[in-house]
Write an enzyme that holds these catalytic residues in place. Structure first.
Site, short mmCIF file in Angstrom:
data_model
loop_
_atom_site.label_atom_id
_atom_site.label_comp_id
_atom_site.label_asym_id
_atom_site.label_seq_id
_atom_site.Cartn_x
_atom_site.Cartn_y
_atom_site.Cartn_z
N LYS A 45 0.80 -1.22 0.00
CA LYS A 45 0.00 0.00 0.00
C LYS A 45 0.83 1.28 0.00
O LYS A 45 0.37 2.33 -0.47
CB LYS A 45 -0.94 0.01 1.21
CG LYS A 45 -2.07 -1.00 1.13
CD LYS A 45 -3.11 -0.58 0.11
CE LYS A 45 -4.35 -1.46 0.21
NZ LYS A 45 -5.42 -1.02 -0.71
N SER A 87 0.74 -10.03 -0.80
CA SER A 87 0.55 -8.57 -0.78
C SER A 87 0.73 -7.92 0.58
O SER A 87 0.91 -6.71 0.66
CB SER A 87 -0.83 -8.22 -1.34
OG SER A 87 -1.85 -8.87 -0.60
#
Length: 409
Positions: free
Chosen positions: A61, A311
């Protein structure tokens, strides 16, 4: 960014992703690519793990957040930024803002894990706890933006965010030039859209597959409808991809460029988290492990070499304990048994003797002797056992019944 005359939505180009990569130089790590022997044997082709769980702030992110905030005008930076998130986006916005000297306010649900709240504060954000679910938190953040003029940083529905996330795709092509399939966990769609944008431009032969949790799978019905639609409930342990509606900008990219969007069960997610920890020695959150869950669920569906994008790795320790127990149970390595026995001296020892004969390791015992449901001469015992697989679980159950115990399902 360019705008499409067809629907006036912004588009993301490979040049945007290359520009984002230059912007992120020295800011985001080029994360490791690790081979997985176990998954390679399962799939029948090389499988590599792209370790974004080892990125700064523990997830991808930071990439998109930094590119988005770096692109703000001076007057927008002066007004500060605001975001809403239960964890990963919150930390990415907080660190990106600190690096760029921009004031940040982050709204988080009241039930957000304490480690994520603490990390977001430590990165420099003003954290405000509001609402029980992310939708309530999101509304509060947007209201704050309207009142103060702070710029709202969306977690996935903006071209700068998508361009930043797409730098993961550039790194994959550089680190694994012969890749044939890239598997990506998918919530709102920012990461898979960014990866598909650059990968399909440079290597159209590479298959890009998105993965959603079955309990929060908004993309399959949206793709069927040809537009983003909301799912009524979004229940899954994979909070990083628990999104009820695809973003408008990433949806069009996913629709046009992503080859397939698959769904995985909660059992597969927990098994994937356990596998990453045991076999790869990597702490990965359920959303980050969703590509591994897809490989476990249908290993023959992926042409290799395969790259699975891990992720994120931000998982609350209490939740991790529950997930690992769930994963062990799904693999037949953990068994909870509740049964009735006669309440007399030595009864519990006799029961444990039966379990010893079938080589079941007792982890925990709960012994109830006073309960309205029990007869005067009955006791109820709940056992948590370490077992060796489904066949061993069946053997334990059979041995208990053969010994005359009433097993309560």
């Amino acid at each position: 960014m360019n705008y499409s005359t067809a629907d006036s939505l912004p588009t993301v180009t490979p040049d945007d992703v290359r520009g984002a990569q230059k912007m992120l130089s020295g800011v985001a790590r080029v994360t490791a690519m690790e081979g997985s022997r176990h998954l390679s044997q399962l799939v029948g082709a090389p499988v590599h793990l792209k370790c974004e769980n080892l990125q700064r702030t523990g997830s991808f992110k930071l990439r998109g957040a930094y590119v988005r905030i770096a692109g703000l005008l001076p007057e927008e930076r002066a007004a500060g930024v605001v975001a809403a998130s239960a964890g990963n986006h919150a930390q990415g916005v907080a660190l990106a803002s600190a690096l760029l000297g921009v004031r940040s306010t982050v709204f988080m649900p009241k039930g957000a894990p304490l480690p994520k709240i603490s990390a977001t504060r430590e990165y420099g954000a003003d954290v405000r706890l509001h609402g029980q679910v992310v939708d309530e938190t999101l509304a509060a953040a947007q209201e704050y933006a309207a009142e103060t003029g702070a710029v709202f940083i969306h977690p996935f529905d903006h071209p700068d965010i998508i361009a930043g996330q797409g730098t993961v795709g550039l790194e994959i092509l550089e680190q694994c030039p012969d890749v044939r399939t890239i598997v990506v966990g998918t919530g709102g769609g920012g990461l898979v859209a960014g990866i598909a944008t650059v990968v399909k431009a440079l290597r159209p032969d590479v298959r890009v597959v998105g993965v959603q949790a079955q309990g929060a799978a908004a993309y399959p019905p949206s793709l069927a409808a040809g537009r983003p639609v909301s799912v009524e409930s979004a229940a899954t342990m994979a909070d990083g991809i628990r999104v009820g509606r695809p973003g408008d900008v990433p949806f069009r990219i996913v629709r046009d460029l992503v080859d397939d969007v698959r769904t995985v069960s909660e059992d597969a997610l927990s098994a994937a988290v356990l596998l990453c920890m045991e076999r790869a020695k990597l702490v990965v959150e359920p959303a980050g492990a969703s590509p591994v869950a897809a490989l476990l669920s249908d290993p023959g569906a992926f042409e290799g070499p395969v790259v699975a994008v891990l992720s994120g790795g931000n998982v609350d320790p209490v939740l991790l304990q529950r997930i690992l127990r769930h994963g062990m149970a799904a693999q037949g390595r953990y068994l909870a048994v509740r049964l009735r026995l006669t309440d007399r001296p030595g009864a519990l020892a006799t029961l444990l003797g039966v379990l010893t004969l079938v080589d079941a390791n007792v982890l925990d015992v709960s012994h109830v002797r006073t309960d309205p449901r029990l007869g005067l001469t009955e006791a109820e015992v709940e056992l948590h056992l370490e077992t060796k697989g489904p066949e061993h679980c069946a053997e334990v159950g059979h041995a208990l019944r053969e010994a005359g115990y009433t097993v309560i399902d």
